[in-house]
Structure formats: C-alpha cells, structure tokens
Design a protein around this motif. Structure first.
Motif, PDB file in Angstrom:
ATOM      1  N   ASP A 216       0.815  -1.185   0.118  1.00 46.08           N
ATOM      2  CA  ASP A 216      -0.117   0.326   0.072  1.00 46.08           C
ATOM      3  C   ASP A 216       0.882   1.141  -0.067  1.00 46.08           C
ATOM      4  O   ASP A 216       1.228   1.757  -0.952  1.00 46.08           O
ATOM      5  N   ILE A 217       1.158   1.763   1.070  1.00 47.95           N
ATOM      6  CA  ILE A 217       1.860   3.063   1.385  1.00 47.95           C
ATOM      7  C   ILE A 217       3.449   3.117   0.690  1.00 47.95           C
ATOM      8  O   ILE A 217       3.857   4.138   0.223  1.00 47.95           O
TER       9      ILE A 217
ATOM     10  N   TYR B 232      -3.073  -4.685   8.612  1.00 45.71           N
ATOM     11  CA  TYR B 232      -2.389  -3.908   9.634  1.00 45.71           C
ATOM     12  C   TYR B 232      -2.673  -4.176  10.732  1.00 45.71           C
ATOM     13  O   TYR B 232      -3.602  -4.041  11.746  1.00 45.71           O
TER      14      TYR B 232
ATOM     15  N   THR C  93      -1.645  -1.564  14.277  1.00 43.32           N
ATOM     16  CA  THR C  93      -2.649  -0.740  14.430  1.00 43.32           C
ATOM     17  C   THR C  93      -3.907  -1.464  14.882  1.00 43.32           C
ATOM     18  O   THR C  93      -5.008  -0.753  15.476  1.00 43.32           O
TER      19      THR C  93
ATOM     20  N   GLN D 256      -6.587  -3.943  10.896  1.00 45.69           N
ATOM     21  CA  GLN D 256      -7.030  -3.335   9.612  1.00 45.69           C
ATOM     22  C   GLN D 256      -6.785  -3.944   8.125  1.00 45.69           C
ATOM     23  O   GLN D 256      -5.796  -4.305   8.029  1.00 45.69           O
ATOM     24  N   ARG D 257      -7.817  -3.876   7.210  1.00 47.05           N
ATOM     25  CA  ARG D 257      -7.466  -4.451   6.112  1.00 47.05           C
ATOM     26  C   ARG D 257      -6.395  -3.916   5.347  1.00 47.05           C
ATOM     27  O   ARG D 257      -6.375  -2.493   5.180  1.00 47.05           O
TER      28      ARG D 257
ATOM     29  N   THR E 110     -11.216  -5.168  11.091  1.00 47.48           N
ATOM     30  CA  THR E 110     -11.629  -3.992  11.712  1.00 47.48           C
ATOM     31  C   THR E 110     -12.450  -2.871  10.565  1.00 47.48           C
ATOM     32  O   THR E 110     -13.313  -2.117  11.149  1.00 47.48           O
ATOM     33  N   THR E 111     -11.533  -2.713   9.632  1.00 49.04           N
ATOM     34  CA  THR E 111     -12.045  -1.827   8.597  1.00 49.04           C
ATOM     35  C   THR E 111     -12.701  -2.608   7.335  1.00 49.04           C
ATOM     36  O   THR E 111     -13.248  -2.031   6.487  1.00 49.04           O
TER      37      THR E 111
ATOM     38  N   PRO F  67     -15.380  -5.286   8.284  1.00 49.17           N
ATOM     39  CA  PRO F  67     -15.928  -5.936   9.314  1.00 49.17           C
ATOM     40  C   PRO F  67     -16.977  -6.964   8.549  1.00 49.17           C
ATOM     41  O   PRO F  67     -17.714  -6.339   7.578  1.00 49.17           O
TER      42      PRO F  67
ATOM     43  N   TYR G 107      -7.081   5.875   6.690  1.00 50.48           N
ATOM     44  CA  TYR G 107      -6.208   4.895   6.765  1.00 50.48           C
ATOM     45  C   TYR G 107      -5.764   4.576   8.134  1.00 50.48           C
ATOM     46  O   TYR G 107      -5.838   5.543   8.905  1.00 50.48           O
ATOM     47  N   PRO G 108      -5.340   3.365   8.653  1.00 46.82           N
ATOM     48  CA  PRO G 108      -5.212   3.279  10.184  1.00 46.82           C
ATOM     49  C   PRO G 108      -3.875   4.204  10.389  1.00 46.82           C
ATOM     50  O   PRO G 108      -2.989   3.956   9.843  1.00 46.82           O
ATOM     51  N   ILE G 109      -4.077   4.701  11.661  1.00 50.26           N
ATOM     52  CA  ILE G 109      -2.914   5.031  12.312  1.00 50.26           C
ATOM     53  C   ILE G 109      -3.345   5.407  13.807  1.00 50.26           C
ATOM     54  O   ILE G 109      -4.237   6.172  14.006  1.00 50.26           O
ATOM     55  N   THR G 110      -2.455   4.884  14.667  1.00 52.08           N
ATOM     56  CA  THR G 110      -2.709   5.201  16.177  1.00 52.08           C
ATOM     57  C   THR G 110      -2.491   6.718  16.549  1.00 52.08           C
ATOM     58  O   THR G 110      -1.587   7.202  15.856  1.00 52.08           O
TER      59      THR G 110
ATOM     60  N   THR H 129      -7.250   5.655  14.840  1.00 57.21           N
ATOM     61  CA  THR H 129      -7.823   4.306  14.099  1.00 57.21           C
ATOM     62  C   THR H 129      -9.358   3.942  14.593  1.00 57.21           C
ATOM     63  O   THR H 129     -10.031   3.499  13.612  1.00 57.21           O
TER      64      THR H 129
ATOM     65  N   VAL I 169     -11.887   5.576  12.379  1.00 54.34           N
ATOM     66  CA  VAL I 169     -11.899   4.805  11.028  1.00 54.34           C
ATOM     67  C   VAL I 169     -12.473   3.464  11.040  1.00 54.34           C
ATOM     68  O   VAL I 169     -13.617   3.179  10.240  1.00 54.34           O
ATOM     69  N   GLU I 170     -12.303   2.888  12.069  1.00 56.27           N
ATOM     70  CA  GLU I 170     -13.104   1.440  12.528  1.00 56.27           C
ATOM     71  C   GLU I 170     -14.796   1.730  12.547  1.00 56.27           C
ATOM     72  O   GLU I 170     -15.410   0.932  12.146  1.00 56.27           O
TER      73      GLU I 170
ATOM     74  N   ALA J 261     -16.120   2.595   9.456  1.00 54.06           N
ATOM     75  CA  ALA J 261     -16.301   1.698   8.535  1.00 54.06           C
ATOM     76  C   ALA J 261     -17.493   0.786   8.765  1.00 54.06           C
ATOM     77  O   ALA J 261     -18.110   0.191   7.834  1.00 54.06           O
TER      78      ALA J 261
ATOM     79  N   PHE K 243     -17.352   3.986   2.997  1.00 54.09           N
ATOM     80  CA  PHE K 243     -16.151   4.247   3.379  1.00 54.09           C
ATOM     81  C   PHE K 243     -15.298   3.273   2.727  1.00 54.09           C
ATOM     82  O   PHE K 243     -15.377   2.419   2.365  1.00 54.09           O
TER      83      PHE K 243
ATOM     84  N   GLN L 140     -11.012   2.280   2.658  1.00 49.17           N
ATOM     85  CA  GLN L 140      -9.725   2.409   3.314  1.00 49.17           C
ATOM     86  C   GLN L 140      -8.823   2.419   2.192  1.00 49.17           C
ATOM     87  O   GLN L 140      -8.796   1.523   1.299  1.00 49.17           O
ATOM     88  N   MET L 141      -7.970   3.471   2.034  1.00 49.80           N
ATOM     89  CA  MET L 141      -7.181   3.821   0.923  1.00 49.80           C
ATOM     90  C   MET L 141      -5.880   3.322   1.254  1.00 49.80           C
ATOM     91  O   MET L 141      -5.512   2.633   2.314  1.00 49.80           O
ATOM     92  N   GLU L 142      -4.951   3.392   0.182  1.00 51.92           N
ATOM     93  CA  GLU L 142      -3.621   2.814   0.238  1.00 51.92           C
ATOM     94  C   GLU L 142      -2.653   3.668   1.255  1.00 51.92           C
ATOM     95  O   GLU L 142      -1.788   3.063   1.508  1.00 51.92           O
ATOM     96  N   ASP L 143      -3.059   4.975   1.300  1.00 48.44           N
ATOM     97  CA  ASP L 143      -2.139   5.738   2.327  1.00 48.44           C
ATOM     98  C   ASP L 143      -3.016   7.078   2.568  1.00 48.44           C
ATOM     99  O   ASP L 143      -3.983   7.279   1.876  1.00 48.44           O
ATOM    100  N   GLU L 144      -2.150   7.794   3.276  1.00 51.24           N
ATOM    101  CA  GLU L 144      -3.199   9.187   3.725  1.00 51.24           C
ATOM    102  C   GLU L 144      -3.065  10.013   2.539  1.00 51.24           C
ATOM    103  O   GLU L 144      -4.008  10.841   2.262  1.00 51.24           O
TER     104      GLU L 144
END
Lengths: 309, 386
Positions: free
Chosen positions: A116-117, A142, A145, A148-149, A160-161, A163, B36-39, B42, B45-46, B49, B59, B61-65
């Motif tokens: 991904d990133i 992921y 965190t 997450q997918r 969790t994203t 579900p 995108y997940p980040i502590t 997150t 987002v959860e 979703a 919703f 989830q993309m490949e990055d921010e």
C-alpha cells in the motif's frame, strides 16, 4: 557458482541476528521468519525497517532484538532508505573510505508498508536496480494498529475496517499479487517464502543475497492474533497455506518462473479456513468460490512453470 | 436545515472521543469517508467503516493518507460531505492536499487526533503540537478553520459544527482532537435529529450556461456557491492560480485577487467564527489560556489558585484558528498576564503574545506524552504574580 539448492538442518546458522526477548505475540510466525532470514543473511547486513509490528516488538530499549545495524524509518519509505544506504556504501567503497567487503542491504516492511503506502518507494528502488533485498512480511492486514484491511488481505477475511456482517462479506477484493508486481520490474530475483518451509526459505534467501541487483522476498507470516486462531497452529497453518495453493512457493530467477514446492494435488481449502476466526462467517458457497479462485491461480502458475515471464 | 435522522444515533451513550467524532460526522450528513489506520485515530476509521454502510454511505480504506486526503475531495466535488482522519505522520502526508482543498475551495473535514512527534514520536501518547501545522502546514498562503474539542460530548457537537463551517466557507476544517480526548470515554448525549441544525452547501442560483463561472461570488460574499459535478455546470478545477471561471491565469494580479480572497474569507470572518469559553475572568489578574484536553487541566489549576486567594481565570478558545482575537484583545486590556498552557514547546502562545500587546504572556510548556500537572501550571501563575 556454488549449489544453492541444498540446504540441510546441519547447515543452519547457529548465530542469532534477531535475538529472543522481543515482544512479539505468542505464535508470531513473522518474528520467526525474521529470525530465520537474518540467520541466513549473516552478520554483514544493514537493515532499514518500515514502521510496523516488527519495528515495535524488536526495537524498544532495553529489549532490542537486533544484533546488526538497524534503522527505523517512516512508514512509506523503507525501500527508499535502503536505496540510500546502498548508494552511500557504494560511494564510500569507491572512495576507499570503506574496505571492499560484501555488505547486504535489506529493506523490510509489512504488507501495508509494501503493497500500500510503500509501493511507490519500492517500485522506484527496484527500477533503479540497487543491489539490495527487500523483504515483505505479509501477515495480511495492518496488525500493528489493530487488524485493519490492506490490499494484501485475502477475500472474505474480517478485519476492523472490512468487518463481516449482514451487509459485508468482510474483505471484498482479492489479494494483491505483489511478487508478480515486482517480477514485472525485471529484477534478478523474486521469491515467495514461508517459515513453515525453512529449507526452501533458506535457499531462497541465499539466492536473493547472491543476486546481482534488487531481490524481493515475499514472506507468508501467519498472525494468530489478527487471524483469530490458536498460536500453536501457526506452523501448521503455514504449511496448509502452501499445500492448499493459497500461498504457493515459487521463485522468478532472471525472469524464469519455477515452483519450488510443487503441489499437484491441492489440499481442501476448508482445512486452512476453518481454524481461523477471521473466516468464521463464511458460508460453504463462499468458501467454494474462494477455493475455485485459488485453484485457478495455482494452475495458472503451473502453466508458467519454466517459462521466462 | 435539520439533520437527516438516518445518521443520528439519538440517545445517551458512553463513548470515547474517537467514536463520538464519528457519530458527529454521521449526524452532520457525512456519507463519504476515506481513511487509513494510524494510532490514535484508528477507532474513528473503524467505527465509520462499520456505521457508514448502514446509513447509505461509503467508507473506503485507501492505500495511504495521500490517497485518502485527495479521494475525499473527489467525493466532495461529487456533492458529498466528506471526512478523512489521521494523526501525526499521516497528517504530514496529507499536507499537500490540504493546501489543494484550500486552493480549490473544497469543503472537507480533516480529523487530527494529535499524538506526540516529530516523526513517529509517541504514537500512543498525547500532544498538542500540530497546531501551527494545522494552520500553515501546506505550502503557500492560506487560512483554514481549526477546532479543538475537550470532551467526547464536544467531539460529537463540534464535529457537526466543523462540517457546517466547511460547507459555509468552502474550506478544509481541521478538527484538532488529541489522544487524551480521543481515548477518553464519557457520557455523550446525541439529541433527536430535529434538534440538530445542519448546513447544506449553497448551490448557484443561476442555471448552467456558458456564462456560468465556478468561482464567481455573489455580491457581498467571499464564498462562491458550489454545484456538484454532473449537473451541467462547466467545471475546471485546478491547483494552479485561477480566475473566477476556474481557468489557470499565470500572473501577479490573478494571484493577488485569488489568494487575498481565500485568506480574507477566513481571516475577516473571525467575529462570526469566534467560539470560546471563559471561567472567572471578570476579576482575574491572570488568565490561563488553554485549548483541547489542557483546557480541562487548567480548570484544576484555577481552583487551586483561587483557594490560595489568587485571582485566576480561564480563557479557552474552541475555534483556535482563526483565533478569537477580539475577545483576547479585550481581556489583554484588563488583566496583568496571560499564562498559556499547551502540550508543545510554544505554538498558540505566539498568537496570544501577538494579540496581548504589552500584557505579559508566559508559556507553561510540556513536550507531550502526558498531561500537565495542574500544580505545575499553578507554579507558573505564582511566579508571574510574585
């Protein structure tokens, strides 16, 4: 050239480059794979690691697991940093400021940091032809965190994203085929490895290290926490992943594809799916659909055996 | 307009700030969110979703921010109310597109659940060190609106407000939570939909024609109306300096006209945007200035000071950018000093200092990772009054 295909238990390196005492979960096959791979790679190694589980569990003072130079970089740029390290080493050797010796530069990241990133940085590094190994530890979401997918999450897995529920089957897309994405960069060596097949893993790591240019290893890394399964099953599930065709073990050496653990008769997918809570919601019809796709993909791979891609 | 009842989870809940923020967005009519997940963001987002598909939204989830922050802008031009969420490094990656949203006047809400930095920093621990980044983190001259909630209830209320402001001013709104507020669980009351006032995007009055100009403001307004793509209006959206038709114009005059309007539409709206809270400032010698989670810590410092006979009050900007400057200037005329408490080494204090004129302004700093001790802030107050 030495014969690289023979690897036996007595040849296994005894020195540990990824020491015990780190904070990985019980049954983490990813940590196992890191230990195996760096055992084979040996001492003269510099590692650039993306943010992720392996960074968090291995690097906190005073529990540092690494006995080789190790850089934690941001999430999206492990391959770019490894490129920089390799280019820097090259120039230092050229100027005579470093003795000429074989140093292996390794970039590592999880599936998110790779598929991904970090894909842009990885693609750049592969295209520029740095002599480095990039290792993707693929635990299919992921996990750092909290599950997450990612684009590496298999179809039907609940995260969790993505579900699972009355409106959702869980992950609704098929896993991105990263090894083939990198093979399309025409790099000298690409391989899929699985810590449940240690000798296959070791010989591929050796080949990657010997490759004259970028090498890419895609590691199957069972994650009991994120996959909602018993930790003691991690190795068995890893074996099933390759035996069912979900994660076929092959290599692409100078463009030529070779299946290293041939599995003409695939085991039933149900054996692989059933112990994993992330697939618990799937009905028989969906499992059959996935099985059909897995079989199709595996046969496709078989048809390309021995061909130059 | 009243809120769409489908998105309003009316009732009394026990939610953390991240989840309350998600409910605020849904109540505001947000039907498109990319993240995108980040502590520690997150959880937003959860929840989104899970919740968006149940109210007819999307919703992804993309490949990055980078992708998340620009995908929402595509959806906004498609007519949706949109949200993206991140923290720390993720917000840094979004910065180019936050500037793009300011330039193209795209209504969108960016939630930043602040954690300690720079770089990866302390992913799981609190800070308020992105306040200047929120304001000017992208390149070029622009202004945005930034809001700092200090409780899960406010995460609901003010997220809704953030959407209303994004739509009213056609601007990115930075919703500046912090890890402590995001992970704090409290009672959250979500009213009935008919009690929630929601702003919808102003559309052009004219019909589609050759004469239509995408960025033409109505007389007396600095905010052009915005139609969705696909209804016949001619669109040309670009990050280049453009004229009111949206076409690139490469000269100093066009730059001055456009950028001045973009900045003025926020900066000059300060009187209507200002939102703040005050406690015991009427007789105060020293006013504690704090926002977000720290505005709750200074409450305790204020009580401790009052118990010691010190006349201390609290001024809490809720909308931090643009800063409620008229009110601060008024206070500056009658207090002896301001003590600014923030979880960074001096950001909003610079603005307070600028507005305070000659009034003494002192910083009670903290590098993040934990909250201030109320006693530490009290100590700064005591030193100021000595």
């Amino acid at each position: 050239m030495e014969s690289l295909n023979v690897f036996a238990a007595r040849l296994w390196p005894t020195e540990n480059r990824f020491a015990s005492g780190h904070r990985a979960c019980q049954g983490c096959a990813e940590a196992l794979a890191v230990r195996m791979i760096h055992g084979v790679l040996g001492r003269n190694t510099i590692v650039a690691s993306a943010t992720g589980c392996m960074e968090i569990i291995s690097s906190s003072y005073p529990d540092t697991a690494w006995t080789v130079p190790w850089l934690h970089v941001a999430f999206e740029n492990a391959a770019a940093v490894a490129s920089g390290v390799e280019a820097g080493l090259k120039i230092l050797v050229k100027k005579g400021k470093l003795p000429k010796r074989k140093i292996t530069v390794v970039g590592m990241g999880g599936d998110g940091a790779t598929a991904d990133i970090g894909l842009q940085a990885l693609s750049g590094a592969m295209e520029r032809g740095h002599k480095m190994i990039y290792v993707c530890y693929d635990n299919e979401a992921y996990m750092n965190t909290g599950i997450q997918r990612s684009s590496s999450t298999p179809f039907g897995a609940s995260t969790t994203t993505s579900p699972a529920g009355s409106l959702s089957v869980g992950q609704s897309t098929w896993k991105k085929n990263m090894p083939m994405v990198i093979a399309a960069h025409n790099v000298p060596y690409v391989a899929t490895v699985n810590p449940s097949f240690p000798f296959d893993l070791a010989s591929k790591v050796r080949k990657a290290q010997a490759a004259n240019g970028p090498a890419y290893l895609h590691v199957y890394a069972c994650c009991p926490t994120g996959w909602r399964m018993a930790p003691e099953l991690a190795i068995a599930i890893g074996r099933l992943a390759s035996r069912t065709g979900v994660f076929p073990l092959y290599e692409v050496e100078n463009g030529k594809l070779h299946i290293t653990v041939p599995t003409p008769k695939l085991s039933p997918l149900k054996e692989y799916i059933q112990p994993q809570g992330r697939f618990r919601h799937l009905d028989d019809a969906t499992v059959a659909e996935i099985e059909k796709r897995v079989e199709e993909e595996y046969r496709k791979l078989e048809r390309r055996e021995g061909l130059v891609l | 307009m009243k809120a769409d009842p489908r998105g309003v989870l009316t009732g009394v809940h026990f939610l953390d700030g991240d989840h309350a923020c998600c409910e605020g967005a849904l109540a505001a009519g947000c039907r498109c969110a990319f993240g995108y997940p980040i502590t520690p963001s997150t959880e937003v987002v959860e929840r989104i979703a899970q919740r968006l598909p149940t109210v007819g939204g999307v919703f992804l989830q993309m490949e990055d921010e980078i992708a998340s922050s620009i995908a929402i802008q595509g959806a906004a031009w498609g007519g949706k109310k949109v949200l993206s969420v991140s923290s720390g490094p993720g917000i840094s990656l979004m910065m180019e597109h936050i500037g793009l949203a300011a330039m193209t006047e795209t209504p969108c809400v960016f939630v930043n659940v602040q954690r300690a930095g720079p770089s990866t920093g302390l992913p799981t621990l609190v800070a308020q060190a992105d306040m200047m980044q929120a304001r000017w983190g992208s390149h070029g001259d622009y202004e945005v609106i930034a809001i700092c909630p200090n409780s899960p209830q406010e995460c609901f209320d003010l997220t809704l407000h953030a959407f209303n402001l994004a739509e009213t001013y056609r601007t990115p709104v930075m919703f500046m939570m912090d890890e402590a507020v995001g992970h704090m669980t409290e009672r959250v009351v979500i009213p009935a939909a008919e009690q929630l006032e929601v702003v919808e995007r102003r559309r052009p009055r004219e019909k589609p024609s050759d004469q239509y100009a995408l960025y033409r403001c109505e007389p007396g307004s600095r905010v052009p109306p915005m139609p969705p793509v696909g209804e016949g209006y001619r669109f040309h959206v670009t990050g280049l300096t453009h004229d009111e038709r949206g076409y690139p114009v490469m000269n100093a005059e066009a730059q001055d006209k456009l950028v001045r309007r973009l900045v003025d539409k926020i900066r000059l709206a300060e009187p209507e945007l200002a939102r703040y809270e005050e406690f015991q400032v009427d007789d105060a010698d020293v006013v504690l200035v704090a926002y977000g989670i720290t505005s709750r810590v200074v409450q305790r410092s204020m009580r401790l000071a009052r118990e010691r006979g010190l006349k201390v009050g609290v001024f809490r900007p809720v909308v931090v950018w643009p800063f409620p400057e008229r009110r601060l200037r008024e206070l500056a005329r009658r207090v002896k000093a301001f003590v600014v408490a923030e979880l960074n080494l001096g950001q909003v204090v610079l603005e307070v200092e600028r507005l305070a004129g000659g009034t003494r302004t002192v910083l009670a700093s903290h590098a993040g990772g934990a909250l201030h001790e109320p006693e530490a802030i009290l100590k700064v107050v005591q030193e100021v009054l000595r």
